[in-house]
Design an enzyme around this catalytic site. Structure first.
Site, PDB file in Angstrom:
ATOM      1  CB  VAL A  64      -7.945  -5.712   0.006  1.00 32.10           C
ATOM      2  CG1 VAL A  64      -8.042  -6.805   1.053  1.00 32.10           C
ATOM      3  CG2 VAL A  64      -6.570  -5.107  -0.018  1.00 32.10           C
ATOM      4  N   GLY A  82      -3.268  -9.373   3.229  1.00 32.23           N
ATOM      5  CA  GLY A  82      -2.852 -10.163   2.085  1.00 32.23           C
ATOM      6  C   GLY A  82      -1.356 -10.408   2.028  1.00 32.23           C
ATOM      7  CB  SER A 121      -4.090  -4.662  -8.128  1.00 28.54           C
ATOM      8  OG  SER A 121      -3.346  -3.503  -7.835  1.00 28.54           O
ATOM      9  CG  ASN A 149      -0.263   0.000   2.523  1.00 28.60           C
ATOM     10  OD1 ASN A 149       0.474   0.937   2.823  1.00 28.60           O
ATOM     11  ND2 ASN A 149      -0.483  -1.021   3.334  1.00 28.60           N
ATOM     12  CG  ASP A 182       1.778  -4.771   2.336  1.00 31.59           C
ATOM     13  OD1 ASP A 182       3.010  -4.853   2.511  1.00 31.59           O
ATOM     14  OD2 ASP A 182       1.139  -3.714   2.505  1.00 31.59           O
TER      15      ASP A 182
END
Length: 175
Positions: free
Chosen positions: A125, A33, A122, A25, A35
């Site tokens: 979420v 997720g 991408s 992000n 990340d």
């Protein structure tokens, strides 16, 4: 194109490649997720490195990429790229997603890395449809490898079999 991208089903945090790509992000401080999984597996050193980048450069805009140490991961480095949030396809999402892949590849090449692993950027979420996102990923990566290929190994790491099947089918259509 000398290198044929590979598709694997698995956990990107366990791969022994030069660099893994984090679907980050803009704050770079972890999230859900992939990340969150990367930040948890890498430990506090990755978070500290991301905070330093954030302090020096500010947030990472969608489509851009930055590189940090990998902390406790087996990879040598992490490239953090911010993909677009899906808004129906009429807000330059395709171009932004292509830029996320292209800028990650360019950053890996600029740092003399030979192997790179991508998640499906991408598609969690951020809501990008898996099929469309995979088409952009495959097209962008194969175009890069055709024109400029310092890489020896490129992996698309999929979290589920449905996504892996999409990538396999799309890659089969490329020479």
């Amino acid at each position: 194109m000398a290198v044929q991208p590979e598709v694997i089903l698995g956990d990107i945090t366990t791969l022994e490649v030069d660099v893994i790509v984090n679907a980050a992000n803009p704050s770079l401080l972890g999230g859900g997720g992939v990340d969150g999984a990367i930040h948890r597996a890498a430990g506090p050193a990755l978070l500290a490195a991301c905070k330093q980048v954030l302090q020096q450069q500010g947030e990472c805009p969608p489509g851009h990429a930055v590189i940090t140490i990998a902390g406790d991961l087996p990879a040598s480095a992490v490239i953090h790229t911010v993909g677009p949030v899906w808004h129906g396809g009429d807000r330059m999402e395709a171009q932004t997603l292509a830029d996320a892949y292209k800028n990650s590849l360019q950053l890996a090449a600029a740092n003399n890395y030979r192997s790179i692993a991508f998640p499906a950027i991408s598609t969690g979420v951020y809501g990008y449809p898996k099929e469309e996102a995979a088409e952009i990923a495959v097209r962008t990566v194969t175009a890069f490898l055709t024109r400029y290929n310092p890489l020896e190994r490129v992996l698309f790491v999929c979290f589920d079999e449905e996504t892996a099947a999409i990538y396999r089918r799309l890659l089969a259509s490329y020479p």
